[in-house]
Design a protein around this motif. Structure first.
Motif, mmCIF file in Angstrom:
data_model
loop_
_atom_site.group_PDB
_atom_site.id
_atom_site.type_symbol
_atom_site.label_atom_id
_atom_site.label_comp_id
_atom_site.label_asym_id
_atom_site.label_seq_id
_atom_site.Cartn_x
_atom_site.Cartn_y
_atom_site.Cartn_z
ATOM 1 N N ARG A 1 0.825 4.000 -2.945
ATOM 2 C CA ARG A 1 0.544 5.392 -2.581
ATOM 3 C C ARG A 1 1.664 6.308 -3.117
ATOM 4 O O ARG A 1 1.411 7.355 -3.694
ATOM 5 C CB ARG A 1 0.440 5.460 -1.054
ATOM 6 N N GLU B 1 0.837 -1.213 0.000
ATOM 7 C CA GLU B 1 0.000 0.000 0.000
ATOM 8 C C GLU B 1 0.869 1.260 0.000
ATOM 9 O O GLU B 1 0.553 2.245 -0.655
ATOM 10 C CB GLU B 1 -0.944 0.000 1.205
ATOM 11 N N ASP C 1 0.525 8.960 6.902
ATOM 12 C CA ASP C 1 -0.923 9.187 6.881
ATOM 13 C C ASP C 1 -1.601 8.873 8.219
ATOM 14 O O ASP C 1 -2.591 9.500 8.573
ATOM 15 C CB ASP C 1 -1.591 8.288 5.822
#
Ligand code: GLU
Length: 294
Positions: A111, A107, A135
């Motif tokens: 990203r 991920e 994040d």
């Protein structure tokens, strides 16, 4: 640390066969320990419970004995000390210096690829991995709790900004060897280049950085002698030492033994291992000659 008996350690990970680079590091440590009347310790860095196996460990000890490496105490096996590492990781979490992060490696890559496709130049850490985007750093406690309750896997990450702000003072270490650009003497540590490093995850209940720093102190190591590839890691080690209130050892980052084509040896690339060399008829004295420690 002045006046104490020097303590050296060699700290391999049993996740593959040892190669000439390991032989150099082990025997250089031993040579320095013997030259200074110091003690030589062996630490087995097996916190990666998937890649490190008892079979690799047995083979590793066999290789080390074969090349004539000696250690003065029973080895410390990190997988037997997870509680100690977990305690410190929990302390960091209680102090708001660590947080659970749920983004997987893929991920993160996706990203970052998305950002880069939009023209953003994303920073890489010294190992070449994209720096974690952060994040999840400011999620609410309630959101984190519900994610944990849902059973989603997560890593515990260091909140590097808060951690750096916490230690405030200028972070340095004493380098008796040299970094990749010849850095030596008092070196300034810049842990921010690593971003929010992982401290623990399911398969690796303590990251290399976390376990290494705690054990260098636990084993009262005074001299860390290791490959130049670990020079950048020292910045983050200094940060963790400060957070844990630990003294810093002296560091000596040594040359890396290179392949005939000038690339770094690695376990994963299947480079000529000590086991292969032994099978091919080489003697320990040949190995020592090859690495310049005859
Ligand atoms: N376990 C690490 C490795 O095998 C070495 C760690 C260290 O010397 O600090 O690369």
């Amino acid at each position: 640390m002045a006046g104490r008996q020097p303590i050296f350690r060699f700290a391999p990970s049993p996740n593959g066969r040892l190669h000439l680079g390991h032989a150099y590091s082990a025997l250089l440590n031993l040579r320095m320990a013997r030259a200074t009347g110091g003690r030589m310790l062996l630490r087995i860095e097996d916190t990666d419970t998937v890649r490190c196996t008892p079979a690799h460990e047995r083979a590793m000890l066999e290789d080390l004995e074969w090349i004539g490496f000696e250690w003065d105490e029973p080895p410390l096996r990190q997988s037997e000390h997870f509680d100690r590492y977990r305690d410190f990781a929990e302390t960091l979490q209680i102090e708001n210096l660590a947080y659970p992060a749920f983004m997987s490696r893929s991920e993160i890559r996706e990203r970052v690829a998305l950002e880069e496709s939009g023209g953003v130049e994303w920073p890489r850490d010294p190992d070449g991995a994209p720096v974690y985007p952060g994040d999840e750093r400011d999620w609410s406690e309630a959101h984190r709790e519900s994610m944990i309750m849902s059973g989603a896997p997560y890593a515990l990450r260091l909140d590097s900004r808060r951690a750096i702000a916490r230690v405030a003072s200028r972070l340095t270490w004493e380098e008796a060897g040299a970094g990749p650009n010849g850095e030596t003497g008092e070196v300034e540590a810049k842990p921010e280049i690593w971003g929010d490093i992982v401290l623990a995850r399911k398969d690796t209940p303590a990251s290399y950085h976390l376990a290494c720093v705690l054990d260098d102190a636990y084993q009262e190591v005074t001299h860390v002698v290791r490959g130049r590839d670990l020079f950048p890691a020292t910045a983050v080690h200094r940060l963790l030492q400060e957070l844990a209130g630990l003294d810093a050892p002296e560091y000596f980052h040594h040359d890396l033994i290179e392949d005939a084509d000038g690339t770094k040896l690695s376990k994963s690339r299947g480079d000529t291992s000590l086991a292969e060399l032994r099978q091919a008829g080489f003697q320990p004295s040949d190995i020592r000659r090859k690495i310049g420690l005859a």
